[in-house]
Motif scaffolding. Structure first.
Motif, PDB file in Angstrom:
ATOM      1  N   GLN A  13       0.268  -1.249   0.014  1.00  0.00           N
ATOM      2  CA  GLN A  13      -0.169   0.200  -0.559  1.00  0.00           C
ATOM      3  C   GLN A  13       0.973   0.962  -0.072  1.00  0.00           C
ATOM      4  OE1 GLN A  13      -3.068  -0.740  -0.285  1.00  0.00           O
ATOM      5  NE2 GLN A  13      -2.703  -3.064  -0.473  1.00  0.00           N
ATOM      6  N   VAL A  14       2.518   1.351  -0.079  1.00  0.00           N
ATOM      7  CA  VAL A  14       3.081   2.358   0.626  1.00  0.00           C
ATOM      8  C   VAL A  14       3.804   2.517  -1.299  1.00  0.00           C
ATOM      9  CG1 VAL A  14       5.485   3.423   1.013  1.00  0.00           C
ATOM     10  CG2 VAL A  14       3.666   1.593   2.500  1.00  0.00           C
ATOM     11  N   ALA A  15       3.540   3.017  -2.152  1.00  0.00           N
ATOM     12  CA  ALA A  15       3.841   3.768  -3.094  1.00  0.00           C
ATOM     13  C   ALA A  15       4.814   4.166  -3.250  1.00  0.00           C
ATOM     14  CB  ALA A  15       3.312   5.378  -4.188  1.00  0.00           C
ATOM     15  N   ALA A  16       5.499   3.488  -4.709  1.00  0.00           N
ATOM     16  CA  ALA A  16       7.463   4.315  -4.367  1.00  0.00           C
ATOM     17  C   ALA A  16       8.127   3.875  -5.686  1.00  0.00           C
ATOM     18  CB  ALA A  16       8.347   2.575  -3.000  1.00  0.00           C
ATOM     19  N   ALA A  17       9.307   4.853  -5.465  1.00  0.00           N
ATOM     20  CA  ALA A  17       9.654   4.885  -6.886  1.00  0.00           C
ATOM     21  C   ALA A  17      10.207   3.913  -7.508  1.00  0.00           C
ATOM     22  CB  ALA A  17      10.404   5.939  -6.527  1.00  0.00           C
ATOM     23  N   VAL A  18       9.946   3.985  -7.974  1.00  0.00           N
ATOM     24  CA  VAL A  18      11.295   2.243  -9.015  1.00  0.00           C
ATOM     25  C   VAL A  18      11.994   2.896  -9.040  1.00  0.00           C
ATOM     26  CG1 VAL A  18      11.325  -0.040  -9.885  1.00  0.00           C
ATOM     27  CG2 VAL A  18       9.407   1.318  -9.182  1.00  0.00           C
ATOM     28  N   ALA A  19      13.769   2.311  -8.964  1.00  0.00           N
ATOM     29  CA  ALA A  19      15.269   2.015  -9.694  1.00  0.00           C
ATOM     30  C   ALA A  19      15.780   1.312  -9.959  1.00  0.00           C
ATOM     31  CB  ALA A  19      15.618   3.149  -8.449  1.00  0.00           C
ATOM     32  N   ILE A  20      16.994   1.320 -11.037  1.00  0.00           N
ATOM     33  CA  ILE A  20      18.052   0.541 -11.073  1.00  0.00           C
ATOM     34  C   ILE A  20      19.559   0.789 -10.502  1.00  0.00           C
ATOM     35  CG2 ILE A  20      19.126  -0.928 -12.605  1.00  0.00           C
ATOM     36  CD1 ILE A  20      16.589  -0.929 -14.492  1.00  0.00           C
ATOM     37  N   VAL A  21      19.397  -0.534  -9.242  1.00  0.00           N
ATOM     38  CA  VAL A  21      21.161   0.465  -9.104  1.00  0.00           C
ATOM     39  C   VAL A  21      21.968  -0.248  -9.521  1.00  0.00           C
ATOM     40  CG1 VAL A  21      22.205   0.145  -6.832  1.00  0.00           C
ATOM     41  CG2 VAL A  21      19.929   0.622  -6.451  1.00  0.00           C
ATOM     42  N   THR A  22      22.822   0.052  -9.770  1.00  0.00           N
ATOM     43  CA  THR A  22      23.834  -0.204 -10.417  1.00  0.00           C
ATOM     44  C   THR A  22      25.041   0.125 -10.375  1.00  0.00           C
ATOM     45  OG1 THR A  22      24.403   1.598 -12.253  1.00  0.00           O
ATOM     46  CG2 THR A  22      22.814   0.319 -13.099  1.00  0.00           C
ATOM     47  N   THR A  23      26.758  -1.073 -10.716  1.00  0.00           N
ATOM     48  CA  THR A  23      27.705  -0.775 -10.010  1.00  0.00           C
ATOM     49  C   THR A  23      28.659  -1.306 -11.635  1.00  0.00           C
ATOM     50  OG1 THR A  23      29.497  -0.593  -8.161  1.00  0.00           O
ATOM     51  CG2 THR A  23      28.369  -2.401  -8.705  1.00  0.00           C
ATOM     52  N   GLY A  24      30.041  -0.967 -11.415  1.00  0.00           N
ATOM     53  CA  GLY A  24      31.255  -1.791 -12.529  1.00  0.00           C
ATOM     54  C   GLY A  24      31.661  -0.924 -13.184  1.00  0.00           C
ATOM     55  N   THR A  25      31.481  -1.817 -14.545  1.00  0.00           N
ATOM     56  CA  THR A  25      32.996  -1.210 -15.346  1.00  0.00           C
ATOM     57  C   THR A  25      32.073  -0.893 -16.620  1.00  0.00           C
ATOM     58  OG1 THR A  25      33.790  -2.603 -16.042  1.00  0.00           O
ATOM     59  CG2 THR A  25      34.532  -1.106 -14.762  1.00  0.00           C
ATOM     60  N   GLN A  26      32.053  -0.305 -17.687  1.00  0.00           N
ATOM     61  CA  GLN A  26      31.756  -1.037 -19.657  1.00  0.00           C
ATOM     62  C   GLN A  26      31.776  -2.816 -19.538  1.00  0.00           C
ATOM     63  OE1 GLN A  26      30.338   1.982 -20.846  1.00  0.00           O
ATOM     64  NE2 GLN A  26      29.780   0.138 -22.406  1.00  0.00           N
ATOM     65  N   ALA A  27      33.134  -3.279 -19.262  1.00  0.00           N
ATOM     66  CA  ALA A  27      33.505  -4.176 -19.592  1.00  0.00           C
ATOM     67  C   ALA A  27      32.451  -5.404 -18.375  1.00  0.00           C
ATOM     68  CB  ALA A  27      34.710  -5.170 -19.186  1.00  0.00           C
ATOM     69  N   SER A  28      32.375  -5.397 -17.253  1.00  0.00           N
ATOM     70  CA  SER A  28      31.226  -5.140 -16.070  1.00  0.00           C
ATOM     71  C   SER A  28      30.262  -5.368 -15.577  1.00  0.00           C
ATOM     72  CB  SER A  28      32.267  -6.106 -15.156  1.00  0.00           C
ATOM     73  OG  SER A  28      31.693  -7.425 -14.534  1.00  0.00           O
ATOM     74  N   ALA A  29      29.646  -4.769 -16.427  1.00  0.00           N
ATOM     75  CA  ALA A  29      28.649  -3.353 -15.667  1.00  0.00           C
ATOM     76  C   ALA A  29      27.021  -4.920 -14.739  1.00  0.00           C
ATOM     77  CB  ALA A  29      27.572  -2.912 -16.431  1.00  0.00           C
ATOM     78  N   HIS A  30      26.529  -4.011 -13.920  1.00  0.00           N
ATOM     79  CA  HIS A  30      25.526  -5.295 -12.293  1.00  0.00           C
ATOM     80  C   HIS A  30      24.724  -3.499 -12.724  1.00  0.00           C
ATOM     81  CE1 HIS A  30      28.406  -8.596 -12.940  1.00  0.00           C
ATOM     82  NE2 HIS A  30      29.433  -7.201 -12.554  1.00  0.00           N
ATOM     83  N   GLY A  31      23.213  -5.040 -12.326  1.00  0.00           N
ATOM     84  CA  GLY A  31      22.844  -3.921 -11.809  1.00  0.00           C
ATOM     85  C   GLY A  31      21.253  -4.813 -11.224  1.00  0.00           C
ATOM     86  N   THR A  32      20.528  -3.640 -10.478  1.00  0.00           N
ATOM     87  CA  THR A  32      18.484  -4.346  -9.974  1.00  0.00           C
ATOM     88  C   THR A  32      17.941  -3.538  -9.380  1.00  0.00           C
ATOM     89  OG1 THR A  32      18.331  -6.179  -8.015  1.00  0.00           O
ATOM     90  CG2 THR A  32      19.878  -4.721  -7.154  1.00  0.00           C
ATOM     91  N   THR A  33      17.098  -4.066  -9.859  1.00  0.00           N
ATOM     92  CA  THR A  33      15.607  -3.342  -9.622  1.00  0.00           C
ATOM     93  C   THR A  33      15.403  -3.417  -8.082  1.00  0.00           C
ATOM     94  OG1 THR A  33      14.573  -3.795 -11.913  1.00  0.00           O
ATOM     95  CG2 THR A  33      13.085  -2.833 -10.328  1.00  0.00           C
ATOM     96  N   VAL A  34      14.685  -2.341  -7.868  1.00  0.00           N
ATOM     97  CA  VAL A  34      14.732  -2.118  -6.238  1.00  0.00           C
ATOM     98  C   VAL A  34      13.743  -0.532  -5.985  1.00  0.00           C
ATOM     99  CG1 VAL A  34      17.054  -2.289  -5.280  1.00  0.00           C
ATOM    100  CG2 VAL A  34      16.371   0.096  -5.472  1.00  0.00           C
TER     101      VAL A  34
END
Length: 168
Positions: A13-34
């Motif tokens: 019931q709590v509205a929240a903004a959606v984001a993709i949090v990322t880290t890494g480099t051009q060759a090895s990027a990582h991310g997840t939805t939060v």
């Protein structure tokens, strides 16, 4: 203590903004939805991101790691789903670049970049405290998550009443 299902219903019931949090480099990027992140401090500028203890992104973070928070726009709801999946290469075919030390997605609503300052265990998650080093804001509408659905915010006009039933 409240049971997990009751807690899940309450939190839906709590509205929240959606984001993709990322880290890494051009060759090895990582991310997840939060949807669990927030402004933490104005002086110094800080945000907080909550990551599941099993998060593959969390395993790549340490104090000082560059981190990006791509607050998504309404046009990016498919990216939110994609980065929430357990895909091996979530960045394949996605328009992005390294900005301010972290992977930045094209078309986001707001960009927040920084460096990890602390990682704190909290229940089945870890709180990642981030010292903010750069921001960018666009005119795109923000993607929100509410009642297990994606949507967006619209202003209420004077005298207008908006309602939606709550199902448990």
């Amino acid at each position: 203590m409240v049971d997990q299902q009751t807690f899940k219903v309450a939190m839906s019931q709590v509205a929240a903004a959606v984001a993709i949090v990322t880290t890494g480099t051009q060759a090895s990027a990582h991310g997840t939805t939060v949807s669990a992140f927030m402004s933490l401090s104005l002086e110094p500028p800080m945000v907080l991101v909550s990551l599941d203890q099993k998060s593959s992104l969390l395993a790549r973070l340490e104090i000082g790691s560059p981190i990006g928070i791509n607050v998504l726009s309404t046009e990016q709801n498919e990216l939110a789903r994609r980065f929430a999946d357990k895909l091996e290469d979530r960045f394949a075919g996605v328009d992005w670049r390294i900005a301010d030390g972290a992977p930045k997605l094209a078309g986001d609503h707001t960009w927040i970049a920084g460096n990890v300052s602390r990682i704190i265990e909290a229940g089945d998650h870890f709180l990642v405290l981030v010292d903010v080093t750069a921001t960018e804001v666009t005119a795109n509408c923000p993607l929100l998550y509410w009642q297990r659905e994606f949507g967006t915010h619209g202003p209420i006009q004077p005298g207008e009443v908006q309602t939606k039933s709550i199902e448990g």
